[in-house]
Scaffold this motif. Structure first.
Motif, PDB file in Angstrom:
ATOM      1  N   VAL A  48       0.855  -1.319  -0.210  1.00 61.51           N
ATOM      2  CA  VAL A  48       0.022  -0.209   0.027  1.00 61.51           C
ATOM      3  C   VAL A  48       0.942   1.242   0.030  1.00 61.51           C
ATOM      4  O   VAL A  48       0.611   2.309  -0.916  1.00 61.51           O
ATOM      5  N   GLN A  49       2.046   1.442   0.872  1.00 60.96           N
ATOM      6  CA  GLN A  49       2.883   2.384   1.024  1.00 60.96           C
ATOM      7  C   GLN A  49       3.514   2.759  -0.503  1.00 60.96           C
ATOM      8  O   GLN A  49       3.778   3.616  -0.986  1.00 60.96           O
ATOM      9  N   ALA A  50       3.964   1.589  -0.950  1.00 58.58           N
ATOM     10  CA  ALA A  50       4.635   1.513  -2.148  1.00 58.58           C
ATOM     11  C   ALA A  50       3.872   2.196  -3.213  1.00 58.58           C
ATOM     12  O   ALA A  50       4.128   3.119  -4.178  1.00 58.58           O
ATOM     13  N   ILE A  51       2.580   1.645  -3.301  1.00 57.48           N
ATOM     14  CA  ILE A  51       1.525   2.310  -4.516  1.00 57.48           C
ATOM     15  C   ILE A  51       1.214   3.989  -4.401  1.00 57.48           C
ATOM     16  O   ILE A  51       1.649   4.633  -5.280  1.00 57.48           O
ATOM     17  N   ALA A  52       1.119   4.128  -3.137  1.00 55.60           N
ATOM     18  CA  ALA A  52       0.981   5.735  -2.977  1.00 55.60           C
ATOM     19  C   ALA A  52       2.132   6.423  -3.129  1.00 55.60           C
ATOM     20  O   ALA A  52       2.057   7.430  -3.645  1.00 55.60           O
ATOM     21  N   ARG A  53       3.345   5.820  -2.917  1.00 55.61           N
ATOM     22  CA  ARG A  53       4.654   6.663  -2.892  1.00 55.61           C
ATOM     23  C   ARG A  53       4.943   6.576  -4.625  1.00 55.61           C
ATOM     24  O   ARG A  53       5.450   7.749  -5.177  1.00 55.61           O
ATOM     25  N   GLY A  54       4.625   5.414  -5.109  1.00 51.83           N
ATOM     26  CA  GLY A  54       4.632   5.550  -6.710  1.00 51.83           C
ATOM     27  C   GLY A  54       3.786   6.498  -7.432  1.00 51.83           C
ATOM     28  O   GLY A  54       4.189   7.123  -8.159  1.00 51.83           O
ATOM     29  N   ILE A  55       2.752   6.840  -6.652  1.00 53.47           N
ATOM     30  CA  ILE A  55       1.486   7.938  -7.349  1.00 53.47           C
ATOM     31  C   ILE A  55       2.223   9.241  -7.232  1.00 53.47           C
ATOM     32  O   ILE A  55       2.360   9.992  -8.214  1.00 53.47           O
ATOM     33  N   LYS A  56       2.981   9.416  -6.106  1.00 53.77           N
ATOM     34  CA  LYS A  56       3.357  10.828  -5.856  1.00 53.77           C
ATOM     35  C   LYS A  56       4.599  11.001  -6.823  1.00 53.77           C
ATOM     36  O   LYS A  56       4.707  11.886  -7.338  1.00 53.77           O
ATOM     37  N   GLU A  57       5.595  10.019  -6.883  1.00 55.45           N
ATOM     38  CA  GLU A  57       6.732  10.025  -7.591  1.00 55.45           C
ATOM     39  C   GLU A  57       6.167  10.376  -9.247  1.00 55.45           C
ATOM     40  O   GLU A  57       6.783  11.313  -9.892  1.00 55.45           O
ATOM     41  N   THR A  58       5.406   9.757  -9.603  1.00 52.80           N
ATOM     42  CA  THR A  58       4.691   9.904 -10.883  1.00 52.80           C
ATOM     43  C   THR A  58       4.224  11.291 -11.013  1.00 52.80           C
ATOM     44  O   THR A  58       4.530  11.939 -11.963  1.00 52.80           O
ATOM     45  N   MET A  59       3.513  11.658 -10.220  1.00 53.07           N
ATOM     46  CA  MET A  59       2.802  13.146 -10.331  1.00 53.07           C
ATOM     47  C   MET A  59       4.068  14.143 -10.105  1.00 53.07           C
ATOM     48  O   MET A  59       3.937  15.094 -10.877  1.00 53.07           O
ATOM     49  N   ASP A  60       4.989  13.982  -9.287  1.00 53.90           N
ATOM     50  CA  ASP A  60       6.162  15.081  -9.386  1.00 53.90           C
ATOM     51  C   ASP A  60       6.844  15.081 -10.464  1.00 53.90           C
ATOM     52  O   ASP A  60       7.109  15.995 -11.031  1.00 53.90           O
ATOM     53  N   GLU A  61       7.192  13.981 -11.101  1.00 55.19           N
ATOM     54  CA  GLU A  61       7.817  13.858 -12.572  1.00 55.19           C
ATOM     55  C   GLU A  61       7.067  14.519 -13.576  1.00 55.19           C
ATOM     56  O   GLU A  61       7.600  14.976 -14.506  1.00 55.19           O
ATOM     57  N   ALA A  62       5.538  14.449 -13.393  1.00 57.51           N
ATOM     58  CA  ALA A  62       4.665  15.082 -14.569  1.00 57.51           C
ATOM     59  C   ALA A  62       4.402  16.638 -14.096  1.00 57.51           C
ATOM     60  O   ALA A  62       3.627  17.026 -15.028  1.00 57.51           O
ATOM     61  N   GLY A  63       4.913  17.014 -12.876  1.00 55.38           N
ATOM     62  CA  GLY A  63       4.500  18.315 -12.627  1.00 55.38           C
ATOM     63  C   GLY A  63       3.019  18.518 -12.110  1.00 55.38           C
ATOM     64  O   GLY A  63       2.390  19.804 -12.123  1.00 55.38           O
ATOM     65  N   VAL A  64       2.828  17.512 -11.442  1.00 55.06           N
ATOM     66  CA  VAL A  64       1.178  17.668 -11.114  1.00 55.06           C
ATOM     67  C   VAL A  64       1.398  17.699  -9.513  1.00 55.06           C
ATOM     68  O   VAL A  64       2.215  16.913  -8.926  1.00 55.06           O
ATOM     69  N   SER A  65       0.802  18.647  -8.768  1.00 52.42           N
ATOM     70  CA  SER A  65       0.734  19.007  -7.468  1.00 52.42           C
ATOM     71  C   SER A  65       0.123  17.863  -6.540  1.00 52.42           C
ATOM     72  O   SER A  65      -0.909  17.587  -6.943  1.00 52.42           O
ATOM     73  N   VAL A  66       0.783  17.390  -5.645  1.00 51.35           N
ATOM     74  CA  VAL A  66       0.262  16.510  -4.738  1.00 51.35           C
ATOM     75  C   VAL A  66       0.058  17.384  -3.544  1.00 51.35           C
ATOM     76  O   VAL A  66       0.763  18.040  -2.861  1.00 51.35           O
ATOM     77  N   ASN A  67      -1.296  17.444  -3.220  1.00 50.34           N
ATOM     78  CA  ASN A  67      -1.692  18.463  -2.104  1.00 50.34           C
ATOM     79  C   ASN A  67      -1.478  18.087  -0.680  1.00 50.34           C
ATOM     80  O   ASN A  67      -1.155  18.480   0.083  1.00 50.34           O
ATOM     81  N   ARG A  68      -1.673  16.253  -0.845  1.00 53.13           N
ATOM     82  CA  ARG A  68      -1.659  15.822   0.817  1.00 53.13           C
ATOM     83  C   ARG A  68      -1.898  14.405   0.754  1.00 53.13           C
ATOM     84  O   ARG A  68      -2.296  13.926  -0.449  1.00 53.13           O
ATOM     85  N   ILE A  69      -1.109  13.547   1.419  1.00 57.86           N
ATOM     86  CA  ILE A  69      -1.082  12.150   1.474  1.00 57.86           C
ATOM     87  C   ILE A  69      -1.275  11.891   3.052  1.00 57.86           C
ATOM     88  O   ILE A  69      -0.770  12.390   3.810  1.00 57.86           O
ATOM     89  N   GLU A  70      -2.558  11.152   3.291  1.00 58.32           N
ATOM     90  CA  GLU A  70      -2.997  10.916   4.516  1.00 58.32           C
ATOM     91  C   GLU A  70      -2.798   9.405   4.811  1.00 58.32           C
ATOM     92  O   GLU A  70      -3.254   8.701   3.700  1.00 58.32           O
TER      93      GLU A  70
END
Length: 116
Positions: A48-70
């Motif tokens: 679960v943690q790996a998937i959430a971190r994968g989403i964040k990394e992908t969004m960071d690379e695409a220049g999409v803001s991640v507002n928060r991770i809970e």
């Protein structure tokens, strides 16, 4: 980047980390919370943690803001807030319990090809 493209990119990130039963719900007609919900699950907290971190990394690379991770620390239900796209990464047991697809049953499902 359009919200529909963001949800597809997030779905690919989930698929890359071997998330199970990935579903995207179009929330435009049923909720003011977000335009899209992306829902998936894994069988262990670590995954679960790996998937959430994968989403964040992908969004960071695409220049999409991640507002928060809970919920990342407990890794039972992690919410990744991308603004108008909200990703729900569940542990399998919590996904069964909360059953967001049934709760938001009026929402249309977004079809996408993980190969995009």
């Amino acid at each position: 980047m359009e919200n529909k493209e963001i949800v597809k990119l997030a779905a690919k990130a989930c698929d890359d980390k071997r998330a199970e039963d990935i579903a995207a719900l179009d929330m435009n007609e049923v909720s003011l919370v977000a335009d899209y919900f992306l829902i998936c699950h894994a069988n262990t907290e670590r995954q679960v943690q790996a998937i959430a971190r994968g989403i964040k990394e992908t969004m960071d690379e695409a220049g999409v803001s991640v507002n928060r991770i809970e919920g990342l620390e407990q890794a039972r239900w992690v919410l990744v807030d991308l603004g108008d796209v909200v990703c729900h990464v569940f542990h399998r047991d919590e996904r069964i319990y909360y059953n967001l697809e049934r709760l938001w049953g009026d929402a249309d499902r977004l079809e996408f090809d993980h190969e995009d």
